[in-house]
Scaffold this motif. Structure first.
Motif, PDB file in Angstrom:
ATOM      1  N   GLU A  76      34.116  29.709  16.632  1.00  0.00           N
ATOM      2  CA  GLU A  76      34.766  28.420  16.747  1.00  0.00           C
ATOM      3  C   GLU A  76      34.287  27.791  18.053  1.00  0.00           C
ATOM      4  O   GLU A  76      34.269  28.463  19.082  1.00  0.00           O
ATOM      5  CB  GLU A  76      36.289  28.621  16.764  1.00  0.00           C
ATOM      6  N   GLY A  77      33.863  26.538  18.017  1.00  0.00           N
ATOM      7  CA  GLY A  77      33.407  25.875  19.239  1.00  0.00           C
ATOM      8  C   GLY A  77      32.120  25.106  19.013  1.00  0.00           C
ATOM      9  O   GLY A  77      31.750  24.822  17.858  1.00  0.00           O
ATOM     10  N   ASP A  78      31.411  24.766  20.097  1.00  0.00           N
ATOM     11  CA  ASP A  78      30.157  24.004  20.015  1.00  0.00           C
ATOM     12  C   ASP A  78      29.172  24.740  19.109  1.00  0.00           C
ATOM     13  O   ASP A  78      28.844  25.897  19.330  1.00  0.00           O
ATOM     14  CB  ASP A  78      29.535  23.833  21.402  1.00  0.00           C
ATOM     15  N   VAL A  79      28.680  24.021  18.118  1.00  0.00           N
ATOM     16  CA  VAL A  79      27.883  24.665  17.081  1.00  0.00           C
ATOM     17  C   VAL A  79      26.466  25.038  17.543  1.00  0.00           C
ATOM     18  O   VAL A  79      25.841  24.317  18.326  1.00  0.00           O
ATOM     19  CB  VAL A  79      27.803  23.767  15.821  1.00  0.00           C
ATOM     20  N   ILE A  80      26.003  26.175  17.077  1.00  0.00           N
ATOM     21  CA  ILE A  80      24.607  26.593  17.229  1.00  0.00           C
ATOM     22  C   ILE A  80      24.087  27.014  15.860  1.00  0.00           C
ATOM     23  O   ILE A  80      24.739  27.809  15.174  1.00  0.00           O
ATOM     24  CB  ILE A  80      24.472  27.766  18.223  1.00  0.00           C
ATOM     25  N   TYR A  81      22.933  26.471  15.477  1.00  0.00           N
ATOM     26  CA  TYR A  81      22.331  26.837  14.195  1.00  0.00           C
ATOM     27  C   TYR A  81      21.317  27.953  14.453  1.00  0.00           C
ATOM     28  O   TYR A  81      20.143  27.699  14.712  1.00  0.00           O
ATOM     29  CB  TYR A  81      21.703  25.607  13.532  1.00  0.00           C
ATOM     30  N   GLN A  82      21.808  29.178  14.381  1.00  0.00           N
ATOM     31  CA  GLN A  82      21.002  30.347  14.715  1.00  0.00           C
ATOM     32  C   GLN A  82      19.848  30.519  13.716  1.00  0.00           C
ATOM     33  O   GLN A  82      20.078  30.492  12.504  1.00  0.00           O
ATOM     34  CB  GLN A  82      21.919  31.569  14.636  1.00  0.00           C
ATOM     35  N   ASN A  83      18.639  30.705  14.262  1.00  0.00           N
ATOM     36  CA  ASN A  83      17.442  30.960  13.438  1.00  0.00           C
ATOM     37  C   ASN A  83      17.021  29.775  12.573  1.00  0.00           C
ATOM     38  O   ASN A  83      16.328  29.959  11.572  1.00  0.00           O
ATOM     39  CB  ASN A  83      17.623  32.186  12.538  1.00  0.00           C
ATOM     40  N   ILE A  84      17.414  28.571  12.964  1.00  0.00           N
ATOM     41  CA  ILE A  84      17.055  27.418  12.138  1.00  0.00           C
ATOM     42  C   ILE A  84      15.531  27.215  12.106  1.00  0.00           C
ATOM     43  O   ILE A  84      14.961  26.864  11.076  1.00  0.00           O
ATOM     44  CB  ILE A  84      17.812  26.136  12.585  1.00  0.00           C
ATOM     45  N   ALA A  85      14.858  27.486  13.246  1.00  0.00           N
ATOM     46  CA  ALA A  85      13.395  27.326  13.265  1.00  0.00           C
ATOM     47  C   ALA A  85      12.745  28.293  12.283  1.00  0.00           C
ATOM     48  O   ALA A  85      11.766  27.953  11.618  1.00  0.00           O
ATOM     49  CB  ALA A  85      12.849  27.535  14.674  1.00  0.00           C
ATOM     50  N   GLN A  86      13.333  29.492  12.198  1.00  0.00           N
ATOM     51  CA  GLN A  86      12.790  30.492  11.277  1.00  0.00           C
ATOM     52  C   GLN A  86      12.837  30.005   9.819  1.00  0.00           C
ATOM     53  O   GLN A  86      11.868  30.155   9.096  1.00  0.00           O
ATOM     54  CB  GLN A  86      13.621  31.761  11.419  1.00  0.00           C
ATOM     55  N   ILE A  87      13.946  29.404   9.424  1.00  0.00           N
ATOM     56  CA  ILE A  87      13.998  28.939   8.025  1.00  0.00           C
ATOM     57  C   ILE A  87      13.084  27.736   7.820  1.00  0.00           C
ATOM     58  O   ILE A  87      12.551  27.544   6.733  1.00  0.00           O
ATOM     59  CB  ILE A  87      15.434  28.641   7.518  1.00  0.00           C
ATOM     60  N   MET A  88      12.859  26.941   8.883  1.00  0.00           N
ATOM     61  CA  MET A  88      11.963  25.782   8.743  1.00  0.00           C
ATOM     62  C   MET A  88      10.510  26.201   8.548  1.00  0.00           C
ATOM     63  O   MET A  88       9.675  25.389   8.152  1.00  0.00           O
ATOM     64  CB  MET A  88      12.105  24.862   9.950  1.00  0.00           C
ATOM     65  N   SER A  89      10.207  27.439   8.858  1.00  0.00           N
ATOM     66  CA  SER A  89       8.838  27.913   8.636  1.00  0.00           C
ATOM     67  C   SER A  89       8.653  28.432   7.205  1.00  0.00           C
ATOM     68  O   SER A  89       7.540  28.739   6.800  1.00  0.00           O
ATOM     69  CB  SER A  89       8.492  29.011   9.639  1.00  0.00           C
ATOM     70  N   MET A  90       9.745  28.492   6.441  1.00  0.00           N
ATOM     71  CA  MET A  90       9.628  28.935   5.044  1.00  0.00           C
ATOM     72  C   MET A  90       9.205  27.754   4.170  1.00  0.00           C
ATOM     73  O   MET A  90       9.474  26.605   4.486  1.00  0.00           O
ATOM     74  CB  MET A  90      10.971  29.507   4.561  1.00  0.00           C
ATOM     75  N   ASP A  91       8.588  28.082   3.040  1.00  0.00           N
ATOM     76  CA  ASP A  91       7.990  27.060   2.179  1.00  0.00           C
ATOM     77  C   ASP A  91       9.024  26.149   1.513  1.00  0.00           C
ATOM     78  O   ASP A  91       9.926  26.625   0.825  1.00  0.00           O
ATOM     79  CB  ASP A  91       7.196  27.779   1.086  1.00  0.00           C
ATOM     80  N   GLY A  92       8.873  24.851   1.710  1.00  0.00           N
ATOM     81  CA  GLY A  92       9.713  23.889   1.000  1.00  0.00           C
ATOM     82  C   GLY A  92      11.170  23.906   1.403  1.00  0.00           C
ATOM     83  O   GLY A  92      12.052  23.588   0.604  1.00  0.00           O
ATOM     84  N   VAL A  93      11.435  24.250   2.665  1.00  0.00           N
ATOM     85  CA  VAL A  93      12.817  24.361   3.144  1.00  0.00           C
ATOM     86  C   VAL A  93      13.167  23.178   4.060  1.00  0.00           C
ATOM     87  O   VAL A  93      12.455  22.900   5.017  1.00  0.00           O
ATOM     88  CB  VAL A  93      13.020  25.690   3.907  1.00  0.00           C
ATOM     89  N   THR A  94      14.249  22.478   3.750  1.00  0.00           N
ATOM     90  CA  THR A  94      14.714  21.358   4.567  1.00  0.00           C
ATOM     91  C   THR A  94      16.176  21.528   4.927  1.00  0.00           C
ATOM     92  O   THR A  94      17.037  21.477   4.048  1.00  0.00           O
ATOM     93  CB  THR A  94      14.565  20.018   3.806  1.00  0.00           C
ATOM     94  N   PRO A  95      16.483  21.729   6.208  1.00  0.00           N
ATOM     95  CA  PRO A  95      17.896  21.756   6.604  1.00  0.00           C
ATOM     96  C   PRO A  95      18.452  20.328   6.762  1.00  0.00           C
ATOM     97  O   PRO A  95      17.722  19.424   7.170  1.00  0.00           O
ATOM     98  CB  PRO A  95      17.879  22.463   7.957  1.00  0.00           C
ATOM     99  N   HIS A  96      19.700  20.176   6.417  1.00  0.00           N
ATOM    100  CA  HIS A  96      20.431  18.920   6.666  1.00  0.00           C
ATOM    101  C   HIS A  96      21.615  19.262   7.550  1.00  0.00           C
ATOM    102  O   HIS A  96      22.448  20.097   7.179  1.00  0.00           O
ATOM    103  CB  HIS A  96      20.953  18.322   5.356  1.00  0.00           C
ATOM    104  N   ILE A  97      21.677  18.627   8.697  1.00  0.00           N
ATOM    105  CA  ILE A  97      22.735  18.905   9.671  1.00  0.00           C
ATOM    106  C   ILE A  97      23.678  17.702   9.670  1.00  0.00           C
ATOM    107  O   ILE A  97      23.255  16.577   9.931  1.00  0.00           O
ATOM    108  CB  ILE A  97      22.113  19.104  11.078  1.00  0.00           C
TER     109      ILE A  97
END
Lengths: 391, 391
Positions: free
Chosen positions: A323-344
């Motif tokens: 609970e608290g200020d959000v951190i998206y852990q490992n977001i860069a890692q998923i962005m290196s996967m094929d065809g992956v788009t995060p929406h924040i």
């Protein structure tokens, strides 16, 4: 035709959450002037609309005065003052979905009765005025255990819904009008989004398949197209069209359905707006659901609903214990996967199970997309710097 | 890794036009905080950024003080004060593209010399300090007619470029430093967008093919993929990579090239940012160019650059003879065509040849997309209520 583009025309949106935020990408694309009303100053919609107002969506005067400023009014959340919408309609403001549709949909009891009246297949249910009546119904065997309890008003994202397995589970329920619905032994949870414009043009998106998180009762994966028989898909689309037609609905209508063990289709519930089950469309469809909703409520031609590629959506919800200020852990890692788009979505604070964003995975091969989706889910985590200390 | 998402990190963008506006869709998607500087209060970027400032992009102090407020600074237009960027870099602000790259690129003379020095194939040219020297060059036959005249500074969208067919055409030219470039008899104008990140990850988009409007010298269709031989496409991509490598460029680099009658590839010019030739990517590519630029300048993993479907882009420019409040004539008609998405930049006033928007046509079949693109072009018109009265 009204000139919507770079003009003085004004579109109003009730609610300023993530659905509204994604709608605003489309109004920006078309340069349509937008007014947004939301109770929170930090709402995800605060940026990118032309005018943002804070105010109570359930307050008659607030909604009425907001609505008077715009030409067409739509919603991104059902929980709004419907009497104000009714009065706005009487005074010539165009409101989609209409006040009467919204009135029926936002009360789960009325929604179920509407299906019965319109011969739309749905799970058997009994409505109760309060908790005492429900307890009585169980005692005298009108309601058989186990069943699904739903509060008729105010439910959202699994809130106001419980599976009742024994009489003593009733104690913890809110004392409110409710329905007791027969538990359906289903193979799949499916959804179809129907778009319908005032002139009656209708298009359906492909059937999607949903998987829910067992604890949080929130959608975990949405898979498009659903991996089901063609015959079942056709039936699901036919039922969704029947629902849209019955409501004479304008805009998007997301129809959630059960596929039973006998391949019957039962309508679970509907949402009269862009929906979590259509987020995949931003990356996968010829016309995404937010653009389609705007096209529909403005009586513009509807866009193609077919998919360019297979799409899978993973919800990003706050991890338990943080609970608290959000951190998206490992977001860069998923962005290196094929065809992956995060929406924040832009909520600065995380808490357990809060909807913070979603990730779309697209691929020409649906099996490959499903594999990557699982990697995404196992890699990213929505946390905060400090673990919440439990008291 | 820096936490960019829903954090205190600040991305600055110099320029607030349509390219910046489309970049902001992506910063909103990622909830990255943005600061934008543009001279016009009505710039398309005014909405959807977190902080908007009006100010002169060519003024040292304005750019310097703006840059001091952000963590990473990028551009959506080359015509900015490069000395300020240089000083910001020295003071630890991350600037992409770098001041030195921008210095070389924004001067067409220096850009051409750079290609010569780096053995990058380009059309032969001679640089002149002013109009008198150019006239002398023609008289003494150092420059052969016809040739392409380019002002070394300030050219954009066909401004500062002229085809000179006879000595007397020189009279109308601006008295400025310029280059006289050999006219290339080309089969095709091609472009390749290269994305490159600080850590050196590099990806190229497919080769696109461009058709220019014969009068306005603005791109009319961009077609992806280019309908050319595989061997030529491979050569074009190799040359584009060579250019990106030579500049050690970070962000997007759009490399415009000629395919000669002998299938040689000659670099025409580059743009160190998202580019008109990449607009198709919003609907057609796995990762659109604006998202890719953001990923690159933030040193995030680059996204896939392949296409889901074929894409064609039609520019929407103001029709001749119209000036005033813009009307997008027959826009609803094109929206009823298959796979058609209009993008409206949000400029309230049209004038002849002004870039007002673009339309993307996507389809699994490129020939079908090309047919629809022509229908789009013949249907929509960017006009105003009253025809301009010529004096």
């Amino acid at each position: 035709m009204t000139n919507y583009f770079s003009s003085n025309f004004k579109l109003g949106i009730l609610g300023g959450g993530q659905l509204g935020k994604m709608m605003l990408y489309e109004t920006r694309k078309y340069d349509i002037t937008t007014y947004v009303l939301d109770p929170s100053f930090d709402a995800p919609c605060r940026l990118a609309c032309n005018h943002f107002e804070t105010g109570d969506l359930l307050d008659f005067d607030t909604v009425y005065h907001f609505g008077k400023k715009v030409d067409v009014l739509t919603i991104e959340i059902e929980n709004v003052n419907v009497d104000a919408l009714d009065k706005l309609e009487q005074e010539g403001i165009t409101v989609y979905p209409s006040a009467s549709t919204l009135q029926t949909i936002r009360n789960k009891g009325k929604q179920k009765e509407f299906y019965q009246q319109n011969k739309i297949p749905t799970a058997p249910f009994i409505k109760f005025a309060n908790k005492a009546h429900l307890a009585e119904g169980i005692t005298n065997n009108r309601v058989k255990l186990p069943f699904v309890w739903k509060s008729t008003e105010g439910g959202y994202d699994g809130k106001g819904v419980s599976v009742i397995k024994s009489g003593k589970d009733v104690a913890q329920l809110a004392d409110t009008e409710c329905i007791a619905e027969e538990m359906i032994d289903f193979k799949n949870e499916l959804a179809v989004i129907v778009a319908r414009s005032p002139k009656g043009e209708v298009k359906t998106y492909p059937v999607v398949e949903m998987e829910f998180h067992p604890e949080a009762n929130q959608v975990e994966y949405v898979i498009c197209p659903a991996r089901i028989d063609d015959q079942v898909a056709k039936k699901a689309i036919a039922v969704a069209l029947q629902v849209s037609e019955a409501y004479q609905h304008v805009g998007l209508l997301a129809v959630e359905m059960f596929q039973t063990q006998d391949d019957e289709i039962l309508v679970n519930e509907v949402a009269p707006r862009p929906h979590n089950s259509g987020h995949y469309s931003i990356e996968a469809s010829y016309t995404n659901q937010f653009e389609q909703h705007i096209r529909a409520v403005l009586d513009l031609p509807l866009g193609a609903t077919e998919s360019k590629v297979a799409g899978i959506m993973v919800n990003l919800v706050g991890a338990e214990g943080y609970e608290g200020d959000v951190i998206y852990q490992n977001i860069a890692q998923i962005m290196s996967m094929d065809g992956v788009t995060p929406h924040i979505y832009g909520k600065k604070q995380t808490r357990p199970f809060r909807k913070m964003g979603h990730v779309t995975i697209v691929n020409k091969d649906i099996a490959e997309a499903r594999k990557i989706a699982e990697e995404v889910k196992n890699t990213i985590a929505v946390v905060s710097e400090k673990k919440r200390i439990k008291i």
